[in-house]
Design an enzyme around this catalytic site. Structure first.
Site, PDB file in Angstrom:
ATOM      1  N   ARG A  25       0.189  51.606 -10.959  1.00  0.00           N
ATOM      2  CA  ARG A  25      -0.842  52.324 -11.025  1.00  0.00           C
ATOM      3  C   ARG A  25      -1.279  52.585  -9.382  1.00  0.00           C
ATOM      4  O   ARG A  25      -2.870  52.697  -9.232  1.00  0.00           O
ATOM      5  CB  ARG A  25      -1.842  51.965 -11.925  1.00  0.00           C
ATOM      6  CG  ARG A  25      -1.535  51.339 -13.235  1.00  0.00           C
ATOM      7  CD  ARG A  25      -1.367  52.622 -14.163  1.00  0.00           C
ATOM      8  NE  ARG A  25      -2.595  53.318 -14.664  1.00  0.00           N
ATOM      9  CZ  ARG A  25      -3.365  52.973 -15.579  1.00  0.00           C
ATOM     10  NH1 ARG A  25      -3.022  52.095 -16.447  1.00  0.00           N
ATOM     11  NH2 ARG A  25      -4.474  53.445 -15.840  1.00  0.00           N
ATOM     12  N   ARG A  29      -7.874  55.491  -9.735  1.00  0.00           N
ATOM     13  CA  ARG A  29      -9.488  55.575  -9.517  1.00  0.00           C
ATOM     14  C   ARG A  29      -9.890  54.633  -8.374  1.00  0.00           C
ATOM     15  O   ARG A  29     -11.051  54.741  -8.076  1.00  0.00           O
ATOM     16  CB  ARG A  29     -10.469  55.222 -10.698  1.00  0.00           C
ATOM     17  CG  ARG A  29     -10.501  56.360 -11.970  1.00  0.00           C
ATOM     18  CD  ARG A  29     -10.637  55.715 -13.069  1.00  0.00           C
ATOM     19  NE  ARG A  29      -9.611  54.704 -13.432  1.00  0.00           N
ATOM     20  CZ  ARG A  29      -9.812  54.020 -14.761  1.00  0.00           C
ATOM     21  NH1 ARG A  29     -10.676  54.395 -15.796  1.00  0.00           N
ATOM     22  NH2 ARG A  29      -8.851  53.110 -14.972  1.00  0.00           N
ATOM     23  N   ARG A  38     -10.014  64.502  -9.520  1.00  0.00           N
ATOM     24  CA  ARG A  38      -9.873  63.973 -11.000  1.00  0.00           C
ATOM     25  C   ARG A  38     -11.187  64.771 -11.457  1.00  0.00           C
ATOM     26  O   ARG A  38     -11.006  65.582 -12.642  1.00  0.00           O
ATOM     27  CB  ARG A  38     -10.139  62.439 -11.179  1.00  0.00           C
ATOM     28  CG  ARG A  38     -10.733  62.165 -12.676  1.00  0.00           C
ATOM     29  CD  ARG A  38      -9.714  62.013 -13.700  1.00  0.00           C
ATOM     30  NE  ARG A  38     -10.532  61.470 -14.755  1.00  0.00           N
ATOM     31  CZ  ARG A  38     -11.347  61.837 -15.409  1.00  0.00           C
ATOM     32  NH1 ARG A  38     -11.963  63.087 -14.854  1.00  0.00           N
ATOM     33  NH2 ARG A  38     -11.931  61.261 -16.406  1.00  0.00           N
ATOM     34  N   ASP A  75       1.051  59.970 -17.595  1.00  0.00           N
ATOM     35  CA  ASP A  75       0.781  58.711 -18.381  1.00  0.00           C
ATOM     36  C   ASP A  75       2.000  58.626 -19.625  1.00  0.00           C
ATOM     37  O   ASP A  75       2.468  59.217 -20.019  1.00  0.00           O
ATOM     38  CB  ASP A  75      -0.622  59.073 -19.116  1.00  0.00           C
ATOM     39  CG  ASP A  75      -1.226  57.827 -19.731  1.00  0.00           C
ATOM     40  OD1 ASP A  75      -1.831  56.872 -19.010  1.00  0.00           O
ATOM     41  OD2 ASP A  75      -1.197  57.480 -20.762  1.00  0.00           O
ATOM     42  N   TYR A 152      -0.710  52.260 -29.785  1.00  0.00           N
ATOM     43  CA  TYR A 152      -1.655  53.283 -29.485  1.00  0.00           C
ATOM     44  C   TYR A 152      -1.876  54.338 -30.738  1.00  0.00           C
ATOM     45  O   TYR A 152      -2.784  54.591 -31.163  1.00  0.00           O
ATOM     46  CB  TYR A 152      -1.545  53.928 -28.221  1.00  0.00           C
ATOM     47  CG  TYR A 152      -1.994  53.194 -27.093  1.00  0.00           C
ATOM     48  CD1 TYR A 152      -3.270  52.857 -26.512  1.00  0.00           C
ATOM     49  CD2 TYR A 152      -0.946  52.676 -26.306  1.00  0.00           C
ATOM     50  CE1 TYR A 152      -3.532  52.190 -25.533  1.00  0.00           C
ATOM     51  CE2 TYR A 152      -1.306  51.583 -25.217  1.00  0.00           C
ATOM     52  CZ  TYR A 152      -2.549  51.563 -24.893  1.00  0.00           C
ATOM     53  OH  TYR A 152      -2.973  50.556 -23.784  1.00  0.00           O
TER      54      TYR A 152
HETATM   55  O1  CP3 Z   1       1.450  54.132 -11.739  1.00  0.00           O
HETATM   56  C1  CP3 Z   1       0.933  55.306 -11.085  1.00  0.00           C
HETATM   57  O2  CP3 Z   1       0.222  55.676 -10.162  1.00  0.00           O
HETATM   58  C2  CP3 Z   1       1.288  56.523 -11.968  1.00  0.00           C
HETATM   59  C3  CP3 Z   1       0.434  56.889 -13.120  1.00  0.00           C
HETATM   60  C4  CP3 Z   1       0.003  56.235 -14.414  1.00  0.00           C
HETATM   61  C5  CP3 Z   1      -0.953  56.265 -15.072  1.00  0.00           C
HETATM   62  N1  CP3 Z   1      -0.869  55.496 -16.352  1.00  0.00           N
HETATM   63  C6  CP3 Z   1      -2.316  57.115 -14.806  1.00  0.00           C
HETATM   64  C7  CP3 Z   1      -3.577  56.999 -15.406  1.00  0.00           C
HETATM   65  C8  CP3 Z   1       1.005  55.393 -15.037  1.00  0.00           C
HETATM   66  C9  CP3 Z   1       2.121  54.581 -14.819  1.00  0.00           C
HETATM   67  C10 CP3 Z   1       0.305  54.910 -16.175  1.00  0.00           C
HETATM   68  C11 CP3 Z   1       0.711  53.949 -17.385  1.00  0.00           C
HETATM   69  C12 CP3 Z   1      -0.027  53.617 -18.554  1.00  0.00           C
HETATM   70  N2  CP3 Z   1      -0.813  54.576 -18.977  1.00  0.00           N
HETATM   71  C13 CP3 Z   1       0.112  52.205 -19.093  1.00  0.00           C
HETATM   72  C14 CP3 Z   1       1.189  51.236 -18.775  1.00  0.00           C
HETATM   73  C15 CP3 Z   1       0.847  50.422 -17.653  1.00  0.00           C
HETATM   74  C16 CP3 Z   1      -0.589  49.597 -17.906  1.00  0.00           C
HETATM   75  O3  CP3 Z   1      -1.405  49.810 -17.268  1.00  0.00           O
HETATM   76  O4  CP3 Z   1      -0.281  48.827 -18.921  1.00  0.00           O
HETATM   77  C17 CP3 Z   1      -0.750  52.305 -20.288  1.00  0.00           C
HETATM   78  C18 CP3 Z   1      -0.956  51.259 -21.419  1.00  0.00           C
HETATM   79  C19 CP3 Z   1      -1.416  53.643 -20.176  1.00  0.00           C
HETATM   80  C20 CP3 Z   1      -2.364  54.240 -21.203  1.00  0.00           C
HETATM   81  C21 CP3 Z   1      -3.632  54.507 -20.530  1.00  0.00           C
HETATM   82  N3  CP3 Z   1      -3.762  55.511 -19.675  1.00  0.00           N
HETATM   83  C22 CP3 Z   1      -4.788  53.865 -20.829  1.00  0.00           C
HETATM   84  C23 CP3 Z   1      -5.234  52.624 -21.526  1.00  0.00           C
HETATM   85  C24 CP3 Z   1      -5.860  54.425 -20.084  1.00  0.00           C
HETATM   86  C25 CP3 Z   1      -7.175  54.218 -19.788  1.00  0.00           C
HETATM   87  C26 CP3 Z   1      -7.576  52.749 -19.107  1.00  0.00           C
HETATM   88  C27 CP3 Z   1      -7.505  53.126 -17.537  1.00  0.00           C
HETATM   89  O5  CP3 Z   1      -6.558  52.396 -17.117  1.00  0.00           O
HETATM   90  O6  CP3 Z   1      -8.130  53.927 -17.308  1.00  0.00           O
HETATM   91  C28 CP3 Z   1      -5.286  55.325 -19.245  1.00  0.00           C
HETATM   92  C29 CP3 Z   1      -5.829  56.340 -18.375  1.00  0.00           C
HETATM   93  C30 CP3 Z   1      -5.096  56.488 -16.946  1.00  0.00           C
HETATM   94  N4  CP3 Z   1      -3.677  56.472 -16.707  1.00  0.00           N
HETATM   95  C31 CP3 Z   1      -5.836  56.799 -15.603  1.00  0.00           C
HETATM   96  C32 CP3 Z   1      -4.715  56.984 -14.580  1.00  0.00           C
HETATM   97  C33 CP3 Z   1      -5.202  57.199 -13.163  1.00  0.00           C
HETATM   98  C34 CP3 Z   1      -7.294  56.730 -15.454  1.00  0.00           C
HETATM   99  C35 CP3 Z   1      -7.879  58.202 -15.844  1.00  0.00           C
HETATM  100  C36 CP3 Z   1      -8.938  58.624 -15.304  1.00  0.00           C
HETATM  101  O7  CP3 Z   1      -8.882  59.026 -14.238  1.00  0.00           O
HETATM  102  O8  CP3 Z   1     -10.155  58.562 -15.884  1.00  0.00           O
END
Ligand code: CP3
Length: 352
Positions: A25, A29, A38, A75, A152
């Site tokens: 990640r 943010r 964003r 994502d 999910y």
């Molecule tokens: O690693 C990176 O920089 C690449 C981008 C990436 C995102 N999500 C962007 C994201 C990757 C590899 C993921 C994987 C992801 N997404 C997982 C597996 C890894 C982990 O963290 O366990 C999971 C479970 C998700 C599902 C997901 N996406 C959730 C539960 C959420 C909300 C909670 C949170 O962390 O914000 C997201 C949103 C998300 N995915 C954001 C980003 C940058 C934040 C969104 C925003 O800008 O509001």
């Protein structure tokens, strides 16, 4: 040609000059420049679906830190979205599916999306990021594991209890297996499309495999990841495509995980790196595993921890290949980017 391929060499256990590092990640943010884009995009999904903005965001952490790999900005929930579950993100609540999948009828009617078509916004982003990187560092593609996606899709949102998915798994295992089979086919197609479009490595995020019993982990998560790994393109232009398998909270099951056939096993912080290396380090390379909360500590404390983890993987202080430094899970939104910089620089400094 890649200018910096040290990440690939470490994954493949070829000689390295230092330990490479990237961060799960890494685009997100905690970076003010991410928050600005964003906001411009309006929503997280419109950011993912705009290849120019997705590419810009994927490169942001590389402009700030000396990272050895880039990761696709997208994502894991893109696949269920393409299956018609109606994904949206609510501020402060995370992902929500308008049409969750909770019975055999709903599972039967799911169609496996063609990644080159329904998910072409992802493959387009892969192509553009790869081109913009211009060979500076390798590009990581990724997907969720079938089990993690299923949690999910059944719950309809993030959960701490896993009431619906586990209830279904114990009451109607055949329903969950049919869902996982479809997801395994979709993930295989999706990762292969990313590889064809330029991903040099792929990582499977099994964020929720570790909530299962040991038996259920093998039956409902590991088995399907093994199936995916067998179906992946493993060579492109004479180069091997490594696969990283990351199951959070899987320290007790490392020997079983190795059998799935991944090049690399990702570790969270609940296992000691020296123990992990002793148990499976002769079979796979390892990625990880600093506690993401260390980034809330001082740069001095962060440097101390980096040194310890590097030392744990080394031969009595002599750095070995087969280790990629990372956090044990994604970077938290509240961390100070300067602390991330301290971590990345410490990895390079202490492993030379
Ligand atoms: O690693 C990176 O920089 C690449 C981008 C990436 C995102 N999500 C962007 C994201 C990757 C590899 C993921 C994987 C992801 N997404 C997982 C597996 C890894 C982990 O963290 O366990 C999971 C479970 C998700 C599902 C997901 N996406 C959730 C539960 C959420 C909300 C909670 C949170 O962390 O914000 C997201 C949103 C998300 N995915 C954001 C980003 C940058 C934040 C969104 C925003 O800008 O509001």
């Amino acid at each position: 040609m890649l200018k910096n391929d040290i990440f690939l060499r470490a994954l493949l256990k070829q000689p390295v000059e230092y330990t490479p590092v990237w961060i799960m990640r890494q685009a997100g943010r905690y970076l003010p420049e991410y928050r600005a884009i964003r906001q411009k995009a309006g929503s997280f999904m419109s950011l993912c679906k705009n290849k120019t903005l997705a590419c810009e965001v994927a490169l942001q952490p590389l402009q700030r830190f000396n990272l050895d790999a880039a990761i696709l900005f997208s994502d894991i929930l893109t696949i269920p979205d393409a299956m018609g579950l109606g994904l949206h993100f609510e501020t402060g609540e995370g992902p929500i599916f308008r049409y969750p999948v909770r019975d055999i009828k709903a599972v039967r009617s799911l169609e496996i999306p063609d990644s080159e078509d329904a998910l072409s916004y992802v493959t387009d982003a892969v192509s553009l990021i790869k081109k913009t990187l211009n060979g500076s560092v390798p590009l990581i593609g990724f997907s969720g594991s079938p089990w993690t996606l299923a949690t999910y899709m059944v719950e309809g949102k993030s959960t701490k209890e896993f009431k619906l998915i586990k209830g279904l798994m114990y009451n109607e295992p055949e329903t969950v297996h049919l869902l996982l089979e479809k997801l395994a086919a979709a993930v295989t197609d999706y990762l292969n499309a990313q590889i064809r479009h330029g991903a040099d490595v792929v990582q499977i995020f099994d964020t929720w495999g570790g909530i299962l019993t040991p038996e259920a982990y093998r039956e409902f998560s590991l088995q399907y990841m093994e199936r995916i790994i067998k179906g992946l393109i493993r060579q492109r232009e004479g180069r091997e495509i490594p696969v990283i398998l990351f199951t959070k909270n899987s320290g007790l099951w490392l020997e079983a995980i190795v059998k799935a056939g991944a090049t690399t096993v990702g570790l969270d912080w609940t296992i000691n790196m020296a123990d992990a290396r002793r148990r499976i380090g002769d079979k796979v390379s390892l990625q990880g595993n600093m506690d993401p909360c260390l980034l809330y500590a001082s740069p001095t404390r962060i440097r101390q921890e980096v040194k310890k983890i590097l030392h744990d993987f080394s031969d009595g202080g002599k750095i070995k290949t087969g280790h990629v430094f990372n956090l044990g899970h994604g970077v938290h939104p509240g961390v100070n980017p300067d602390n991330v910089c301290a971590m990345v620089d410490a990895v390079h400094e202490f492993s030379q």
